[in-house]
Design a protein around this motif. Structure first.
Motif, PDB file in Angstrom:
ATOM      1  N   SER A   1     -14.280   8.912  51.437  1.00  0.00           N
ATOM      2  CA  SER A   1     -14.721  10.085  50.784  1.00  0.00           C
ATOM      3  C   SER A   1     -13.798  10.952  50.121  1.00  0.00           C
ATOM      4  O   SER A   1     -13.814  11.422  49.027  1.00  0.00           O
TER       5      SER A   1
ATOM      6  N   SER B   1     -13.710  11.351  45.920  1.00  0.00           N
ATOM      7  CA  SER B   1     -13.697  12.663  45.369  1.00  0.00           C
ATOM      8  C   SER B   1     -12.833  13.265  44.670  1.00  0.00           C
ATOM      9  O   SER B   1     -12.618  13.836  43.574  1.00  0.00           O
TER      10      SER B   1
ATOM     11  N   GLY C   1     -12.956  13.429  40.464  1.00  0.00           N
ATOM     12  CA  GLY C   1     -12.692  14.777  39.946  1.00  0.00           C
ATOM     13  C   GLY C   1     -11.740  14.842  38.917  1.00  0.00           C
ATOM     14  O   GLY C   1     -12.028  15.454  37.811  1.00  0.00           O
TER      15      GLY C   1
ATOM     16  N   ILE D   1     -21.084  15.505  40.770  1.00  0.00           N
ATOM     17  CA  ILE D   1     -21.725  16.017  42.079  1.00  0.00           C
ATOM     18  C   ILE D   1     -22.863  14.905  42.742  1.00  0.00           C
ATOM     19  O   ILE D   1     -22.974  14.439  43.869  1.00  0.00           O
TER      20      ILE D   1
ATOM     21  N   LEU E   1     -21.325  11.868  44.103  1.00  0.00           N
ATOM     22  CA  LEU E   1     -20.940  12.120  45.396  1.00  0.00           C
ATOM     23  C   LEU E   1     -21.916  12.236  46.456  1.00  0.00           C
ATOM     24  O   LEU E   1     -21.580  11.593  47.673  1.00  0.00           O
TER      25      LEU E   1
ATOM     26  N   TYR F   1     -22.044   9.363  49.197  1.00  0.00           N
ATOM     27  CA  TYR F   1     -22.128   9.699  50.697  1.00  0.00           C
ATOM     28  C   TYR F   1     -23.106   9.295  51.498  1.00  0.00           C
ATOM     29  O   TYR F   1     -23.218   8.883  52.455  1.00  0.00           O
TER      30      TYR F   1
ATOM     31  N   ILE G   1     -16.131  17.560  50.559  1.00  0.00           N
ATOM     32  CA  ILE G   1     -15.855  16.810  49.412  1.00  0.00           C
ATOM     33  C   ILE G   1     -16.011  17.142  48.079  1.00  0.00           C
ATOM     34  O   ILE G   1     -15.336  16.849  47.053  1.00  0.00           O
ATOM     35  N   LEU G   2     -17.246  17.821  48.204  1.00  0.00           N
ATOM     36  CA  LEU G   2     -17.713  18.417  46.743  1.00  0.00           C
ATOM     37  C   LEU G   2     -16.624  19.698  46.268  1.00  0.00           C
ATOM     38  O   LEU G   2     -16.342  19.552  45.145  1.00  0.00           O
TER      39      LEU G   2
ATOM     40  N   SER H   1     -13.530  17.826  44.911  1.00  0.00           N
ATOM     41  CA  SER H   1     -13.728  17.460  43.887  1.00  0.00           C
ATOM     42  C   SER H   1     -13.734  18.349  42.795  1.00  0.00           C
ATOM     43  O   SER H   1     -13.132  18.105  41.499  1.00  0.00           O
TER      44      SER H   1
END
Length: 335
Positions: free
Chosen positions: A64, A68, A72, A107, A110, A114, A152-153, A156
C-alpha cells in the motif's frame, strides 16, 4: 472538451500505470490470505480482534505504501519526459480541470485497489480466522482500515508534490524518499524542541502518541489531521500545476522563484529531524560509543551546524547550479 472525453484521454494514457498498481495491491492481498490459510498459528496473533491486527500485515502495508508513493510521483513526473504536459496544455480545457481529473484517477485507483486487496485477503483468510475462533471486532477493523487508507492517500499527495515540483528524476525520487522517511524523526525532534522550550515532559507534548487508534475519537482526530495535510497539498499542487512553465520541465526545481524558500525550509527541517531527534542521538552514539537518552547541548549545536552546511551546499547544487558541484561547497556567490 467534455468531462467524459478528458477522463477517457487521461485513462488511456495512464491505464497501464494504474492497472499495474491495482494488480500489485490485489496480489498482496492474495499472498497474505494464503499465508494465513497455510499456517494460521504462525500468522494470526493470539489476541487478534480484527483482520489488521493479525501478524501478516507486512506485505499489505508495504504494498500500500509503496504503490501510493510510486504512483503519486509517476503520475506527474513522467509527463515531463513524454511531452504529455505540452499536449494537455494545448487542449481547450483549463489546467485546473486537468489537475483535478489526474488527482481523481490517483485517489480512485488507490481506494479501489486498497478495497480489492482487503476483500481478497478477507475472503481467502476467512476460514482460517474462523477456525482459530477469532472474535472479529468490526468497528476496530473499520477504524484501522480508515486510518490506513487516509495515510496512503496523504502519502500519495505528498509524493505527487515532489513529482510535480521537481523535474529531474533522481532529484525528485531522492527528495521524496528522504523527506518521507524523515517525517517520524522530524516529529520526534519537534516534540523535543517544544518540550525543551516549555519545560514539559515529552509525553505531555506528544499529542499523537496519546491517541487511541481503536477508539472513535482517535480515529476522527487522525482522519482530520490527514484531511488537513491532504487539503494543503492538494491546494499547493493545484497552484503549481496552473503556474507550471514548460521551459523548466527538465530542471531540478521547476519554480525558480521559490528556490530560496525551499532551501531555507530544508535547512530548518533537517536540523530538527536530525539534530533534535533520536536519529541524531543514535548517530552521536555510533561516533562516540556513548549512547545517551538526550542530545547534549554542545553536541546538538555542532551537529546542527554540520547539517545546516551540508543541506545548504547540496541545496545550492540541486536548486541553483547542478553544473557547479565543486563551487557549492564554498561560500562564494554562484555565478
Amino acid at each position: 472538451m467534455t468531462k467524459r472525453k478528458l477522463w477517457q484521454l487521461l485513462w488511456r494514457h495512464y491505464r497501464t500505470l494504474l492497472l499495474t498498481a491495482g494488480v500489485i495491491l490485489l496480489l498482496a492481498g492474495i499472498k497474505e490470505g494464503y499465508s494465513v490459510t497455510h499456517n494460521p498459528s504462525l500468522y494470526i496473533a493470539a489476541h487478534a480482534t480484527n483482520f489488521t491486527l493479525t501478524s501478516v500485515t507486512g506485505v499489505r502495508t508495504i504494498a500500500s505504501l509503496g504503490v501510493s508513493f510510486v504512483l503519486g510521483i509517476l503520475l506527474f513526473l513522467t509527463d515531463n519526459f513524454t511531452n504529455f504536459d505540452q499536449y494537455l496544455f494545448s487542449l481547450p480545457v483549463t489546467r485546473r480541470r486537468i489537475y483535478r481529473r489526474k488527482i481523481g484517477l490517483l485517489i480512485g485507483t488507490l481506494i479501489s485497489g486498497y478495497v480489492v486487496m482487503e476483500v481478497s485477503f478477507g475472503l481467502i483468510a476467512w476460514r482460517a480466522i474462523v477456525n482459530r475462533h477469532v472474535q472479529i471486532n468490526w468497528n476496530a477493523t473499520l477504524y484501522e482500515d480508515l486510518e490506513t487508507l487516509a495515510a496512503i492517500l496523504t502519502l500519495s499527495l505528498l509524493a505527487a508534490t515532489f513529482g510535480l515540483w521537481v523535474g529531474h528524476v533522481f532529484a525528485s525520487v531522492l527528495a521524496a524518499f528522504v523527506f518521507t522517511c524523515s517525517l517520524v524523526f522530524a516529529y520526534d525532534g519537534l516534540i523535543n524542541v517544544v518540550a525543551g522550550l516549555t519545560g514539559l515532559k515529552y509525553r505531555q507534548v506528544d499529542v499523537l502518541g496519546r491517541l487511541q487508534g481503536h477508539q472513535l475519537s482517535g480515529v476522527l482526530t487522525i482522519l482530520a489531521l490527514c484531511l488537513v495535510i491532504s487539503g494543503c497539498l492538494y491546494w499547493l499542487d493545484q497552484w503549481a500545476f496552473e503556474h507550471l512553465s514548460l521551459e523548466s520541465s527538465q530542471d531540478f526545481f521547476r519554480f525558480p522563484q521559490w528556490r530560496g524558500t525551499v532551501l531555507g525550509f530544508s535547512i530548518g527541517y533537517l536540523i530538527v529531524a536530525i539534530s533534535c531527534s533520536q536519529f541524531g542521538t543514535g548517530i552521536l552514539g555510533m561516533v562516540t560509543d556513548n549512547y545517551r537518552a538526550q542530545m547534549p547541548l554542545l553536541a546538538g549545536i555542532i551537529m546542527a551546524l554540520v547539517v545546516a552546511y551540508l543541506t545548504w551546499s547540496l541545496g545550492r547544487w540541486f536548486l541553483y547550479r547542478p553544473d557547479k558541484f565543486r563551487d557549492v561547497w564554498t561560500f562564494k556567490k554562484l555565478a
